[in-house]
Enzyme design. Structure first.
Site, PDB file in Angstrom:
ATOM      1  N   LEU A  21     -57.693 -39.877 -35.766  1.00 19.30           N
ATOM      2  CA  LEU A  21     -57.329 -38.944 -36.749  1.00 19.30           C
ATOM      3  C   LEU A  21     -55.602 -38.645 -36.541  1.00 19.30           C
ATOM      4  O   LEU A  21     -55.700 -37.797 -37.950  1.00 19.30           O
ATOM      5  CB  LEU A  21     -57.913 -37.505 -36.896  1.00 19.30           C
ATOM      6  CG  LEU A  21     -60.022 -37.557 -37.133  1.00 19.30           C
ATOM      7  CD1 LEU A  21     -60.342 -36.381 -35.893  1.00 19.30           C
ATOM      8  CD2 LEU A  21     -60.048 -37.999 -38.732  1.00 19.30           C
ATOM      9  N   SER A  22     -54.754 -39.188 -35.602  1.00 18.70           N
ATOM     10  CA  SER A  22     -53.725 -38.939 -35.612  1.00 18.70           C
ATOM     11  C   SER A  22     -52.505 -39.869 -36.029  1.00 18.70           C
ATOM     12  O   SER A  22     -52.019 -40.510 -35.037  1.00 18.70           O
ATOM     13  CB  SER A  22     -53.867 -38.092 -33.895  1.00 18.70           C
ATOM     14  OG  SER A  22     -52.083 -37.554 -33.403  1.00 18.70           O
ATOM     15  N   GLY A  24     -48.988 -40.951 -36.019  1.00 17.71           N
ATOM     16  CA  GLY A  24     -47.881 -41.732 -34.717  1.00 17.71           C
ATOM     17  C   GLY A  24     -48.876 -41.057 -33.919  1.00 17.71           C
ATOM     18  O   GLY A  24     -47.985 -41.613 -32.981  1.00 17.71           O
ATOM     19  N   GLU A 162     -45.737 -26.814 -32.958  1.00 16.45           N
ATOM     20  CA  GLU A 162     -47.213 -27.661 -32.202  1.00 16.45           C
ATOM     21  C   GLU A 162     -46.995 -27.281 -30.264  1.00 16.45           C
ATOM     22  O   GLU A 162     -48.208 -28.170 -29.936  1.00 16.45           O
ATOM     23  CB  GLU A 162     -47.153 -28.977 -32.355  1.00 16.45           C
ATOM     24  CG  GLU A 162     -47.455 -29.453 -33.623  1.00 16.45           C
ATOM     25  CD  GLU A 162     -48.131 -30.762 -33.844  1.00 16.45           C
ATOM     26  OE1 GLU A 162     -48.156 -31.645 -33.510  1.00 16.45           O
ATOM     27  OE2 GLU A 162     -48.958 -30.857 -35.103  1.00 16.45           O
ATOM     28  N   ARG A 194     -43.561 -33.600 -36.771  1.00 13.82           N
ATOM     29  CA  ARG A 194     -44.547 -32.216 -36.396  1.00 13.82           C
ATOM     30  C   ARG A 194     -44.210 -30.645 -36.279  1.00 13.82           C
ATOM     31  O   ARG A 194     -44.363 -29.793 -36.251  1.00 13.82           O
ATOM     32  CB  ARG A 194     -45.904 -32.927 -35.929  1.00 13.82           C
ATOM     33  CG  ARG A 194     -46.429 -33.974 -35.739  1.00 13.82           C
ATOM     34  CD  ARG A 194     -47.377 -34.558 -34.965  1.00 13.82           C
ATOM     35  NE  ARG A 194     -48.193 -35.812 -35.234  1.00 13.82           N
ATOM     36  CZ  ARG A 194     -48.748 -36.352 -34.774  1.00 13.82           C
ATOM     37  NH1 ARG A 194     -50.271 -35.483 -33.687  1.00 13.82           N
ATOM     38  NH2 ARG A 194     -49.673 -37.099 -34.601  1.00 13.82           N
ATOM     39  N   HIS A 230     -44.402 -35.523 -29.947  1.00 17.48           N
ATOM     40  CA  HIS A 230     -44.011 -34.995 -29.413  1.00 17.48           C
ATOM     41  C   HIS A 230     -43.418 -34.958 -28.794  1.00 17.48           C
ATOM     42  O   HIS A 230     -42.644 -36.207 -27.857  1.00 17.48           O
ATOM     43  CB  HIS A 230     -45.356 -34.426 -28.709  1.00 17.48           C
ATOM     44  CG  HIS A 230     -46.128 -33.705 -29.688  1.00 17.48           C
ATOM     45  ND1 HIS A 230     -47.937 -34.223 -29.677  1.00 17.48           N
ATOM     46  CD2 HIS A 230     -46.536 -33.026 -30.601  1.00 17.48           C
ATOM     47  CE1 HIS A 230     -48.041 -32.887 -30.113  1.00 17.48           C
ATOM     48  NE2 HIS A 230     -47.969 -32.584 -31.203  1.00 17.48           N
ATOM     49  N   ASP A 232     -42.539 -34.209 -25.291  1.00 19.17           N
ATOM     50  CA  ASP A 232     -43.131 -34.307 -23.575  1.00 19.17           C
ATOM     51  C   ASP A 232     -43.917 -35.405 -23.866  1.00 19.17           C
ATOM     52  O   ASP A 232     -43.783 -36.229 -22.672  1.00 19.17           O
ATOM     53  CB  ASP A 232     -44.056 -33.058 -23.474  1.00 19.17           C
ATOM     54  CG  ASP A 232     -45.252 -33.372 -24.188  1.00 19.17           C
ATOM     55  OD1 ASP A 232     -45.926 -34.255 -25.272  1.00 19.17           O
ATOM     56  OD2 ASP A 232     -46.333 -32.744 -24.086  1.00 19.17           O
ATOM     57  N   CYS A 347     -50.465 -34.023 -21.908  1.00 22.61           N
ATOM     58  CA  CYS A 347     -51.012 -33.260 -22.885  1.00 22.61           C
ATOM     59  C   CYS A 347     -52.108 -32.200 -22.480  1.00 22.61           C
ATOM     60  O   CYS A 347     -53.114 -31.343 -22.873  1.00 22.61           O
ATOM     61  CB  CYS A 347     -51.451 -34.379 -23.173  1.00 22.61           C
ATOM     62  SG  CYS A 347     -50.168 -35.622 -24.581  1.00 22.61           S
TER      63      CYS A 347
END
Length: 418
Positions: A21-22, A24, A162, A194, A230, A232, A347
């Protein structure tokens, strides 16, 4: 007051599946449709938490959300049994397990009012994550109900936030005032950026951060386009150490110069692109590691096993540890089920610097409670979920029963519908 850093890990939920679903997130896309193993995933996460406690770290827990999210589907005018498959997948997603996206944290030494501030992330960029915040807010309001904390609702849409995955804190030690670094994106080729700078600035204002100790840094377009959805994924900070890839930031020299001016004792550990490519860094999640301070004061890097299996990455790490760099110890953990959906060790955790005595003890862990959680997961979590299973009513019953058993074990039935 004894201030320490607590890592609150998200317990991987019974609905853990690979729906891809994500956008990127390269690992998520690569494994879309594969068969997941929720039971093994949760046990891997708990083993990481147990290993952190063995290192002398303080460990907390955040719970999986109520899934499928019938309240969210109701706002869309449907129910899970009748919803289209892509809406079922979004409603069933266990993505709240990645607690680094739960909120942004500014500890008490950083804020104007001397309280620890937590702003829940809105996650509006991705439909499957956009409905997480009510459940996250409910947990944080319970865990941090003491007056020493201020828990804020999300920044309003359309400004995407996020959470801590795009936030770094640099300081002499955890209890000292810090430089808070908010990393935002603007362009990522085919992938969305994001974290919006407007959201980051709003969080900083809410938390009462002094402008002279706050930075807003743009992530490089190259990093986002390579799959660093992200910050991180390409940079992590701990106390006075910034561990970063050469291509993490749009203007790295300006970032480094400002950090050195604001925090003279900073150590910047930059991994050159010539030594580790962005592709290898993202595939191995070298930077999506937990950089932590151990009780004796030395720093350790808690890495996924994929880092050890990527030759260029492991070669660089071994050379660093053998030298005089600030990272003195490498700890490898197996979180393959999470990694397959694009989430490494970092994460899975939300860092909160505070006095553990002020936190609701139901959200704190020790070895005994982890053993109880492991037994509960063995008894109730589904063994596997395939793409064809998400509409199966029996699976949904099992998922709901598993979460209810968890709430009863932890005496958190007030979260039953969150």
């Amino acid at each position: 007051m004894s201030v320490v850093e607590i890592n609150f890990d998200g317990l991987i939920g019974p609905s853990h599946n690979y729906a891809g679903l994500s956008l990127g997130n390269l690992a998520s896309a690569r494994n879309a449709g594969a068969v997941s193993q929720p039971r093994a995933a949760a046990l891997q996460g708990l083993a990481k938490m147990r290993a952190n406690i063995a290192l002398g770290l303080t460990q907390g827990l955040l719970l999986p959300h109520d899934r499928p999210d019938e309240a969210w589907l109701g706002e869309l005018g449907t129910r899970y049994a009748e919803a289209e498959p892509h809406l079922q997948a979004c409603a069933l997603s266990a993505s709240a397990m990645w607690a680094a996206n739960a909120a942004t944290i500014s500890p008490a030494p950083d804020s104007a009012d001397g309280r620890c501030h937590l702003t829940v992330a809105n996650l509006v960029t991705m439909p499957h994550r956009s409905h997480e915040w009510p459940g996250t807010l409910a947990q944080l309001q319970l865990a941090f109900a003491h007056d020493a904390f201020a828990v804020h609702a999300p920044v309003p849409a359309p400004f995407g936030d996020e959470g801590a995955a795009n936030h770094m804190r640099l300081c002499r030690d955890h209890g000292a005032p810090a430089i808070e670094v908010f990393v935002y994106g603007e362009s990522g080729g085919p992938f969305p950026a994001r974290q919006h700078v407007e959201a980051s600035r709003a969080v900083a204002r809410r938390h009462g951060l002094p402008p002279e100790r706050t930075m807003f840094v743009r992530q490089s377009d190259a990093a986002i386009a390579a799959g660093a959805f992200h910050n991180d994924v390409v940079a992590v900070a701990n106390e006075h150490v910034l561990f970063t890839h050469e291509l993490a930031f749009a203007d790295r020299e300006a970032v480094y110069a400002e950090l050195r001016r604001k925090l003279p004792e900073i150590e910047i550990v930059e991994v050159p692109a010539a030594a580790v490519s962005l592709e290898d860094a993202i595939r191995s999640y070298l930077f999506n590691a937990q950089l932590v301070t151990l009780p004796m004061g030395d720093m350790a890097l808690i890495l996924p096993s994929e880092a050890r299996e990527t030759p260029a990455v492991w070669r660089w790490l071994e050379a660093h540890v053998a030298g005089n760099g600030p990272i003195r110890r490498l700890e490898v953990v197996d979180v393959r089920q999470s990694m397959a959906n694009g989430g490494g060790p970092a994460c899975l955790r939300l860092r909160v610097v505070c006095d553990p005595a002020l936190v609701d003890p139901r959200f704190l862990l020790d070895g005994r409670k982890i053993a109880q959680l492991e037994a509960l997961v063995e008894a109730h979590w589904p063994e596997q979920i395939g793409a064809a299973d998400i509409g199966n009513p029996e699976l949904i019953r099992q998922i709901r029963a598993a979460r209810q058993a968890l709430l009863e074990m932890l005496d958190l039935n007030t979260l039953a519908q969150r």
